[in-house]
Design an enzyme around this catalytic site. Structure first.
Site: not given
Ligand code: MEV
Length: 440
Positions: A84, A273, A289, A386
């Site tokens: 990413e 995430k 892992d 991004h």
């Molecule tokens: C993207 O990979 C991760 C985010 O969505 C985390 C978040 O929203 O806190 C930007």
């Protein structure tokens, strides 16, 4: 038999496997791509071939570095492997942001891991309990050849108990172990102990009752290790935060955004995430892992029966405090940590840390990543960061030359990036260049 059914595939050479794929599943160009990613040094290629069954090529991901990570007063350049594009930039930005405020404090709470023998017992539970108590110490002695080495390294079996789970499933019991596996992730050690113990039980039980009473169903470590946890914090005086004109308003918004992740599962999962974007990249780079870490982290997030954010933020006096507790079962010996040359290089870059130190680093990177993401979300939004990476990817796909890339980066400095706009600009540039060449 179906023409695509294949026997003995695993014994074929890589070249033969690719020829077969080219006959059934791949274009000649696809097959050539696989071959072109073989390592030029056959000895290195052989190492990689040894990591999995049926390898036909290598799968590259960027091995990146996030410098300026101040963790427990030590400055690290952290290796990160991820596909990413914005993740490493976000980690590096957060590391730089927190550096002047003392960076991150990260502390291992414990490294205790768990494993279980899952069994059915179809007789009086008291009989099983008596059997277990009668053999327990003898089994711990019998296991010495397997535990001795680990004990020398400071680890071993910490406890073993019989658990009655018949309220969950008829006849269900576990023999529940807690382990310290020193600097190793310990999967082999744990599973060996469990399998040995289960064998002893099967061998010895007939002296206590009918062999039909006892059915060992599974022996396996658990990836739920809530005790094997790290606590990480970052703290800074609100006044000193360099975040635009009103740091107090900023800090309040950040706390609110973190609270939203605590109470709303839709936000909580995405929030976590973001944490795992950082954690996984370190876990992967160091040959650990990441599936185990992911499974454990999300289960921990739901430990109270409701999924929630792993991190939080609060205002404490004049300071903004970020905090996170995360289960992380990592190792710095065993597995591919030393056999994968890049994992070994990653660990070297971190000063060949102990498992505990690596846990502290990975957790700090997770919190940094989380901060960066939430910071973007409550300020300029996520797309701007991004988009620079997105532009690079589009230009890569369109085989832009270095000059074209520089020109397009300038054009899109303050513009929204989307595929059509980039294509249009690139075509315009190429047309005008052709025109210039023709008229020159
Ligand atoms: C993207 O990979 C991760 C985010 O969505 C985390 C978040 O929203 O806190 C930007």
């Amino acid at each position: 038999m179906h023409e695509k059914f294949v026997e003995g595939f695993s014994k074929w050479t890589k070249a033969r496997k690719i020829d077969w794929l080219a006959r059934h599943y791949l274009s000649p160009a696809g097959a050539e791509t696989l071959r072109s990613y073989w390592h030029r040094d056959p000895a290195t290629q052989e190492i990689h071939d040894g990591f999995a069954e049926n390898p036909v090529s290598n799968f590259y991901l960027p091995f990146s570095v996030a410098p300026n990570f101040l963790i427990n007063d030590k400055v690290y350049a952290v290796p990160m492997v991820t596909e990413e594009s914005s993740v490493v930039a976000a980690a590096a930005k957060a590391a730089k942001f927190w550096f002047p405020h003392g960076g991150f404090r990260s502390r291992v709470i414990s490294k205790i891991k768990t494993g279980h023998i899952h069994l059915l017992y179809r007789n009086d539970p008291e009989k099983l309990k008596a059997f277990f108590e009668a053999v327990k110490h003898e089994y711990l002695r019998r296991l010495k050849p397997f535990t001795e080495n680990m004990e020398k390294r400071g680890g071993g079996i910490l406890s073993v108990e019989l658990e009655d789970l018949t309220h969950l499933l008829p006849n269900y019991f576990t023999v529940s172990f807690r382990f310290d596996t020193a600097d190793s992730m310990g999967a082999n050690f744990i599973n060996t102990i469990l399998e040995e113990w289960a064998d002893y039980m099967e061998e010895d039980y007939p002296a206590y009752g009918s062999p039909e009473d006892l059915e060992i169903v599974m022996r396996i470590l658990s990836n739920y290790n809530p005790e094997c946890r790290v606590k990480v914090t970052a703290r800074a005086p609100v006044e000193k935060l360099k975040v635009g004109e009103n740091p107090h308003r900023y800090a309040r918004r950040l706390v609110t955004a973190m609270d939203m992740a605590r109470v709303n599962v839709y936000r909580g999962v995405t929030h976590n995430k973001g944490i795992m974007n950082g954690v996984d990249a370190v876990v992967l780079a160091t040959g650990n892992d990441f599936r185990a870490v992911e499974a454990g982290a999300h289960a921990y997030a739901a430990r109270k029966g409701k999924y929630t954010a792993l991190s939080s933020a609060r205002l404490e006096g004049d300071s903004l405090v970020l905090e996170m507790e995360l289960p992380l079962a990592l190792g710095t010996v065993g597995g591919v940590t030393k056999t994968h040359p890049l994992a070994a290089a990653a660990l070297e870059m971190l000063g060949n840390p102990s498992a505990g130190e690596l846990m502290e680093i990975a957790a700090a990177v997770g919190l940094a990543q989380n901060f960066s993401a939430v910071h973007s979300l409550i300020t300029e939004g996520i797309q701007k960061g991004h988009m620079k990476m997105h532009l690079n990817n589009i230009l890569l796909q369109m085989q832009a030359t270095p000059e074209e890339r520089a020109a397009l980066t300038e054009i899109f400095k303050d513009r929204k990036v989307h595929v059509k706009a980039v294509k249009d600009e690139l075509n315009r540039l190429r047309k005008s260049k052709n025109h210039d060449n023709r008229t020159a």
